[in-house]
Every structure is written in C-alpha cells, then in structure tokens.
Design an enzyme around this catalytic site. Structure first.
Site, PDB file in Angstrom:
ATOM      1  N   LYS A  58       0.567  -1.592   0.073  1.00  0.00           N
ATOM      2  CA  LYS A  58      -0.080  -0.523   0.198  1.00  0.00           C
ATOM      3  C   LYS A  58       0.601   1.296   0.073  1.00  0.00           C
ATOM      4  O   LYS A  58       1.803   1.560   0.884  1.00  0.00           O
ATOM      5  CB  LYS A  58      -0.958  -0.378   1.191  1.00  0.00           C
ATOM      6  CG  LYS A  58      -1.808   1.212   0.888  1.00  0.00           C
ATOM      7  CD  LYS A  58      -2.064   1.124   3.065  1.00  0.00           C
ATOM      8  CE  LYS A  58      -1.771   2.099   2.995  1.00  0.00           C
ATOM      9  NZ  LYS A  58      -1.548   4.095   2.782  1.00  0.00           N
ATOM     10  N   GLU A 114       9.506   0.321  10.625  1.00  0.00           N
ATOM     11  CA  GLU A 114      10.526   1.571   9.969  1.00  0.00           C
ATOM     12  C   GLU A 114      10.552   3.062  10.363  1.00  0.00           C
ATOM     13  O   GLU A 114       9.164   3.306   9.562  1.00  0.00           O
ATOM     14  CB  GLU A 114      11.210   1.400   8.507  1.00  0.00           C
ATOM     15  CG  GLU A 114      11.981   0.525   8.856  1.00  0.00           C
ATOM     16  CD  GLU A 114      13.446   0.538   8.829  1.00  0.00           C
ATOM     17  OE1 GLU A 114      14.144   1.491   9.703  1.00  0.00           O
ATOM     18  OE2 GLU A 114      14.188  -0.746   8.310  1.00  0.00           O
ATOM     19  N   CYS A 131      13.564  11.040   7.858  1.00  0.00           N
ATOM     20  CA  CYS A 131      13.595  10.177   8.803  1.00  0.00           C
ATOM     21  C   CYS A 131      14.702  10.263   9.947  1.00  0.00           C
ATOM     22  O   CYS A 131      15.303  10.451  11.005  1.00  0.00           O
ATOM     23  CB  CYS A 131      12.471   8.960   9.702  1.00  0.00           C
ATOM     24  SG  CYS A 131      13.422   8.070   7.950  1.00  0.00           S
ATOM     25  N   GLU A 186       9.752  14.840  16.726  1.00  0.00           N
ATOM     26  CA  GLU A 186      10.065  14.685  15.241  1.00  0.00           C
ATOM     27  C   GLU A 186       9.037  15.863  14.749  1.00  0.00           C
ATOM     28  O   GLU A 186       7.858  16.088  14.729  1.00  0.00           O
ATOM     29  CB  GLU A 186      10.012  13.151  14.913  1.00  0.00           C
ATOM     30  CG  GLU A 186      10.331  13.224  13.414  1.00  0.00           C
ATOM     31  CD  GLU A 186       9.421  12.315  12.314  1.00  0.00           C
ATOM     32  OE1 GLU A 186       8.931  11.495  13.045  1.00  0.00           O
ATOM     33  OE2 GLU A 186      10.630  11.710  11.741  1.00  0.00           O
TER      34      GLU A 186
HETATM   35  P1  NAD Z   1       1.979   7.669   8.332  1.00  0.00           P
HETATM   36  O1  NAD Z   1       2.756   7.052   9.773  1.00  0.00           O
HETATM   37  O2  NAD Z   1       1.025   8.807   8.633  1.00  0.00           O
HETATM   38  O3  NAD Z   1       1.576   7.081   7.035  1.00  0.00           O
HETATM   39  C1  NAD Z   1       2.790   5.120   6.730  1.00  0.00           C
HETATM   40  C2  NAD Z   1       2.260   4.393   5.853  1.00  0.00           C
HETATM   41  O4  NAD Z   1       1.264   4.886   7.088  1.00  0.00           O
HETATM   42  C3  NAD Z   1       1.138   5.009   5.350  1.00  0.00           C
HETATM   43  O5  NAD Z   1       0.757   4.882   3.709  1.00  0.00           O
HETATM   44  C4  NAD Z   1      -1.084   5.523   6.024  1.00  0.00           C
HETATM   45  O6  NAD Z   1      -1.511   4.821   4.819  1.00  0.00           O
HETATM   46  C5  NAD Z   1      -0.763   4.518   6.793  1.00  0.00           C
HETATM   47  N1  NAD Z   1      -0.903   3.863   7.703  1.00  0.00           N
HETATM   48  C6  NAD Z   1      -1.361   4.991   8.574  1.00  0.00           C
HETATM   49  N2  NAD Z   1      -2.387   4.481   9.419  1.00  0.00           N
HETATM   50  C7  NAD Z   1      -1.683   3.321   9.482  1.00  0.00           C
HETATM   51  C8  NAD Z   1      -2.468   2.048  10.582  1.00  0.00           C
HETATM   52  N3  NAD Z   1      -3.563   2.366  11.265  1.00  0.00           N
HETATM   53  N4  NAD Z   1      -2.370   0.450   9.988  1.00  0.00           N
HETATM   54  C9  NAD Z   1      -2.126   0.712   8.890  1.00  0.00           C
HETATM   55  N5  NAD Z   1      -1.122   1.413   8.209  1.00  0.00           N
HETATM   56  C10 NAD Z   1      -1.226   3.179   8.726  1.00  0.00           C
HETATM   57  O7  NAD Z   1       3.649   8.350   8.674  1.00  0.00           O
HETATM   58  P2  NAD Z   1       3.156   9.545   7.058  1.00  0.00           P
HETATM   59  O8  NAD Z   1       3.305  10.806   7.386  1.00  0.00           O
HETATM   60  O9  NAD Z   1       3.693   8.830   6.328  1.00  0.00           O
HETATM   61  O10 NAD Z   1       5.482   9.092   7.123  1.00  0.00           O
HETATM   62  C11 NAD Z   1       6.104   9.809   7.956  1.00  0.00           C
HETATM   63  C12 NAD Z   1       6.768   9.283   9.180  1.00  0.00           C
HETATM   64  O11 NAD Z   1       7.634   8.558   8.312  1.00  0.00           O
HETATM   65  C13 NAD Z   1       7.248   9.736   9.876  1.00  0.00           C
HETATM   66  O12 NAD Z   1       7.586   9.641  11.182  1.00  0.00           O
HETATM   67  C14 NAD Z   1       8.774   9.444   8.835  1.00  0.00           C
HETATM   68  O13 NAD Z   1       9.678   9.185  10.491  1.00  0.00           O
HETATM   69  C15 NAD Z   1       9.149   7.722   9.024  1.00  0.00           C
HETATM   70  N6  NAD Z   1       9.423   7.700   8.067  1.00  0.00           N
HETATM   71  C16 NAD Z   1      10.269   6.216   8.627  1.00  0.00           C
HETATM   72  C17 NAD Z   1      11.493   6.091   7.810  1.00  0.00           C
HETATM   73  C18 NAD Z   1      12.252   4.782   8.380  1.00  0.00           C
HETATM   74  O14 NAD Z   1      13.618   4.446   7.743  1.00  0.00           O
HETATM   75  N7  NAD Z   1      13.057   4.841   9.425  1.00  0.00           N
HETATM   76  C19 NAD Z   1      11.731   6.181   6.368  1.00  0.00           C
HETATM   77  C20 NAD Z   1      11.028   7.437   5.816  1.00  0.00           C
HETATM   78  C21 NAD Z   1       9.453   7.641   6.583  1.00  0.00           C
END
Ligand code: NAD
Length: 507
Positions: free
Chosen positions: A203, A277, A311, A409
């Site tokens: 997804k 992650e 991140c 963050e």
């Molecule tokens: P988010 O958690 O809002 O969304 C990430 C994904 O999770 C999206 O596809 C979203 O639709 C999905 N999602 C949301 N709620 C969910 C649930 N209840 N169950 C399953 N899936 C769900 O994050 P974002 O705003 O898209 O991305 C930013 C975040 O991602 C930041 O915190 C960043 O640090 C982190 N990030 C981490 C890494 C890493 O390698 N550690 C890399 C990139 C981004």
C-alpha cells in the site's frame, strides 16, 4: 545567493504541469498482474471512493485515486498466495535476472518517474533524481545479494545426524509505505522481499501513489501475475487489513510511531512477523575540536534534505558551549543560501514545500510554540507565502533542553541548537529522545570517534558526516524508531526464515 530563503519562493512557469496527461499510470489497484479497472488519469470508476491528490507546490488538484477496501486487500492476498509457490521455487538467479530488468526499466524511464515524484511530493528535481537513482540501485543490490545469500554449511552436530539449514521466504508480505520517499521506500521493501522469494501486497501512501503505480505499469510484463500487488487507499482501512490479515505472514511498515504501534498491535492477533521503520530525531553532537565549517556544510544538507521531511535528518544539534556561537553563525550562513521553490522553478531549487496543508500547519505550529517558549529563529522561523505549503528553512537557537522542539520529530526544514558542557552530558542528552534511528558525531579526536558511537542508542551513527546511505549497509532503528532493517544483507535476513532439516544416517 540568488534569493533570500526567508522571503521568496521560486515558482517557475505555473501554467504548465510537470507531467502530461498521457504519462499518468492508471490510478487504481494492481492485483494479479493487472490494473483493477480501466481507470486512467482523470477519475476513478463511478461508485469508487477516492482520494484527491494535491500538488504541494501550489495547492492545485492533480488527480483522484481509488481508495481500496478490505475486499481489495483480500483479493490481492489471494493472488499473492497463489503466485507464491512458483516464485519461491524459482532460483535466486531467475529472480535476480528479473530484478536487474526492473532496475533497467527504472533507469530507462527515470525522466518520467522523476517528474511524477516531483509533481506528487513537491520535491526539487535534485531530490527526485536521487530517489529514483537509489531505487534502481536497491533492485540491483537485492538481485546480487539474493544470489550470494547463504547459510552455515551442513554438518553433523549429533552423532549420525546431518544438519542442513535452509533459508526460505517468509511467504506473503504486506507492506505499507509513507509519502516522504514514495518510490524509494517501496523499492527498499520490494527488492529484498522479491529477492528472497516472497510475494507481496503493498500500500503506497494515500498522498503519493503515483510513482509506485507507474513502476508497476512499467514492469508488469517482467513479473509473474500476483507476485507484486498494489492496493491504494487509506491506512486505517487498507493498511489495517494488511496488518490483521490471517494469510499474510509478515507486515512491514515505514511510517510514524503511531502507525507502527497500530500495526504491531493489530498484527499481534495473528502473531505475524512485524518489521517497523518509524520516525527519528537525530542528534548531531559537535565537540569543541570539530571542524565547524565541515559540520555546518554537512548539516546544511542533512538537516534540510527533502525539506527536512526525512526520518534520519540531522535536526537536533548539541554543540559544545565554547564553539556554539561560531557554529551557529556558520550554519546560519549555510542555510541562508538555500533556494526554496516549486520543482518547476528549475535546477536552482533545492528545497520544496511540506507535503500537505495539514503537515504545513503542524510544522508551523511547532515553530510558533518553540519561539513562544524562548527559542531564537536565527534564520527563517515561519511560513512562506503561498500558494503551496512552504516553510522557510529555519535555524532555532536557544532551544531549551527537554522542550517539545528538542524532543519531538518536527519533520520540516528546522534545525534546533542546544549547548552542552561535558562529554557525559552530550551523551545523556543525545540519548534522551524516544527515537533511536540515527545520530552523528563531529570531532577530530580519533578515540572519541570510536568510543562515542558505541554509547549512542541509534541504529546508524555517522562520524564527521550525516545522512550518507548505501544499499550495502543496514538502515533501521532502536527504541521508538522500530525494529527490523532495510537495505543490506540484513533486510534479506528479515524477509526470510531459517529451517533446520536433520537427517539420521545411522545404519
Ligand atoms: P504515517 O504513519 O502517517 O503513514 C505511513 C503509512 O502508514 C501510510 O501509507 C499510511 O496510510 C499508513 N497508515 C496510517 N495508519 C495506519 C494504520 N492504522 N495501519 C496501517 N497503516 C497505516 O507516516 P507518514 O506521515 O506517511 O510518513 C512520515 C513518517 O514516516 C515520519 O514519522 C518518518 O520519520 C517516518 N519514516 C521513517 C523511515 C525510516 O526508514 N525509519 C523512512 C521514511 C519515513
């Protein structure tokens, strides 16, 4: 310096689009080797719920994308399960041959992928170029690593019993990725998952599905049907079903801590494996013996790459009090040279907008609270004029230890500066955040460069650099940043399982 980043946004020709209508992929699910319906660029089929994609650089509507349902996930899992037997029994060489071709397709179509990523995520061309090039490299690395991935040799560890350790795929993997590096984060999962013989359902973020859908359109003829399935849609529906589905063996999420907790909780019912992650808040420890100019130049890049929506960004400077003034001056000089703009503004643009209105409001409200609490905006510190969701690259000095801006963050173009007096204090304060993804240490002392990283509770620690990645080395966190590793041979480990076969040969 061409512009003042605290006042101007380079716009380019806002009457043109980066992507022509005919270059869009179908805006719907890709299940069992085909797009779900004949939807193309403009709107989903009648009756489907949809998400509107907004161009973050000007706030205009890009397109509507189908929102998937539990039933769509279930169909994709059936397809992935059906494809698993043949895919897992193919040889590492067969799989590698396909992964190399995927890398070639990405490179052959880099131009359109770069423009789609810039349109959808507001990324300057230089950032999209880097994303697409690393996505191709991830497939190449996964191809080679899959062939070189071996286990301990067979042997007799009990009399008359020969042990063989097999390395097997985990099975069907569910993947959820974020908006900040849409295609790259997908590639970090798809490469090792396919190399180790799994099939998957992925997804993309509901905000940035375009390059993932374009990728599957470009490579549909290379993979057997069902091996790679994409379901577009929202986290609480599609993502939640991927984490609770009884026929998914592992769920991998890159995203926020909140989504990670939701996924881990929901995965608990079926005891599926979880790979997370999550967010970060990387400290940057600058000792009094550091090359301050090099540190300022390093943080110019590492604190603001992808507008700080990164991140591993080096966002939280802890600098020795004796050099704090000098370092702050050098960093301010560096950050003042940033050119902020719409990707249509051309190659001079280095820093783009926040991904959405909601995220823009989140970042600017962090700034308002930090400044109200006494932080000093040495550069920036506020929103830039719209349209689009632009925030001025910001350096905040006098940030209080333990304050919100120091601990959480922000995920925008904001670097905070705090001071310390002793090495012990620097270590303690660096480790006090709930995250454990990345950190950096700046020093010319060789003993310090070996000793300090060992005491830092972060999955990656750079010395005299920050945010330098390679496909060969692992990426992943500790504590609130999750568990599991992307990239490197360790990702192949995470997406596979060992099986011990023991043969009694007594006669
Ligand atoms: P988010 O958690 O809002 O969304 C990430 C994904 O999770 C999206 O596809 C979203 O639709 C999905 N999602 C949301 N709620 C969910 C649930 N209840 N169950 C399953 N899936 C769900 O994050 P974002 O705003 O898209 O991305 C930013 C975040 O991602 C930041 O915190 C960043 O640090 C982190 N990030 C981490 C890494 C890493 O390698 N550690 C890399 C990139 C981004």
């Amino acid at each position: 310096m061409t512009t003042n980043p605290t006042t101007e946004v380079v716009r380019g020709d806002s009457s043109t689009s980066l992507v022509a209508e005919g270059e869009f992929p179908p805006l719907t699910h890709f299940i069992d080797g085909a797009f779900a319906d004949s939807t193309t660029s403009s709107a989903p089929a009648a009756g489907s719920a949809s998400t509107t994609l907004i161009n973050p650089a000007d706030g205009t509507t890009i397109a509507e994308v189908v929102e998937g349902t539990v039933a769509d996930v279930d169909s994709a899992v059936v397809a992935a399960r059906r494809a698993l037997t043949a895919w897992r029994e193919s040889t590492p060489k067969d799989r590698a041959d396909i992964l190399y071709k995927i890398a070639d397709r990405i490179e052959d179509n880099a131009d359109v992928l770069i423009r789609l990523e810039s349109l959808n995520a507001g990324k300057p061309t230089v950032v999209s170029e880097d994303d697409i090039s690393m996505a191709a490299d991830t497939f190449r690395f996964s191809a080679g690593a899959g062939r070189a991935f071996t286990e301990m040799g067979s042997g007799d560890y009990v009399e008359d019993h020969t042990s063989i350790v097999l390395r097997e795929p985990v099975g069907v993997v569910g993947v959820v990725v974020p908006w900040n590096y849409p295609l790259l984060m997908a590639a970090w999962k798809i490469g090792p998952i396919l190399a180790t013989g799994n099939t998957l359902v992925l997804k993309p973020s509901e905000q940035t599905p375009l390059t993932t859908l374009k990728l599957v359109e470009l490579i549909a003829d290379l993979l057997p049907a069902g091996v790679l399935n994409i379901v577009t849609g929202l986290g609480p529906e599609v993502g939640a079903r991927l984490s609770s589905h009884p026929d998914i063996d592992l769920v991998a999420l890159t995203g926020s801590v909140g989504s990670g907790k939701a996924v881990a909780t929901s995965a608990g019912d079926t005891l599926k494996r979880v790979h997370l992650e999550l967010g970060g808040k990387a400290p940057v420890i600058i000792f009094d013996d550091a090359d301050l100019q090099a540190a300022a130049e390093g943080i110019r890049n590492a604190g603001y790459w992808n507008a700080g929506q990164e991140c591993g960004a080096g966002t939280r400077v802890l600098v020795h009090s004796s050099v704090a003034e000098e370092f702050t001056k050098l960093l301010a000089e560096q950050v003042s040279t940033y050119v902020v703009g719409d990707p249509r503004g051309g190659d001079q643009v280095e820093l783009g907008p926040m991904i959405s209105q909601a995220h823009f409001e989140r970042v600017t409200s962090f700034l308002e609270r930090a400044i109200a609490e006494g932080a000093t905006p040495v550069v920036g510190g506020r929103a830039l004029e719209g349209p689009g969701f632009f925030v001025a690259p910001t350096v905040l000095a006098d940030v209080a230890p333990g304050s919100e801006a120091s601990q959480h963050e922000i995920f925008g173009p904001v670097v905070t500066i705090e001071t310390f007096e002793t090495e012990d204090e620097a270590l303690e304060r660096a480790n006090e955040v709930p995250y454990g993804l990345a950190a950096s240490v700046w020093t010319k002392d060789s003993a310090r460069s070996l000793d300090i990283p060992r005491q830092l509770d972060f999955g990656t620690v750079w010395v005299n650099s920050h945010l330098v990645l390679a496909a060969e080395v692992p990426w992943g966190g500790f504590k609130g940043s999750g568990y599991g590793r992307d990239l490197s041979i360790y990702a192949l480990n995470d997406f596979s399982r060992t099986k011990h076969v023991q043969i009694n040969h007594a006669r």
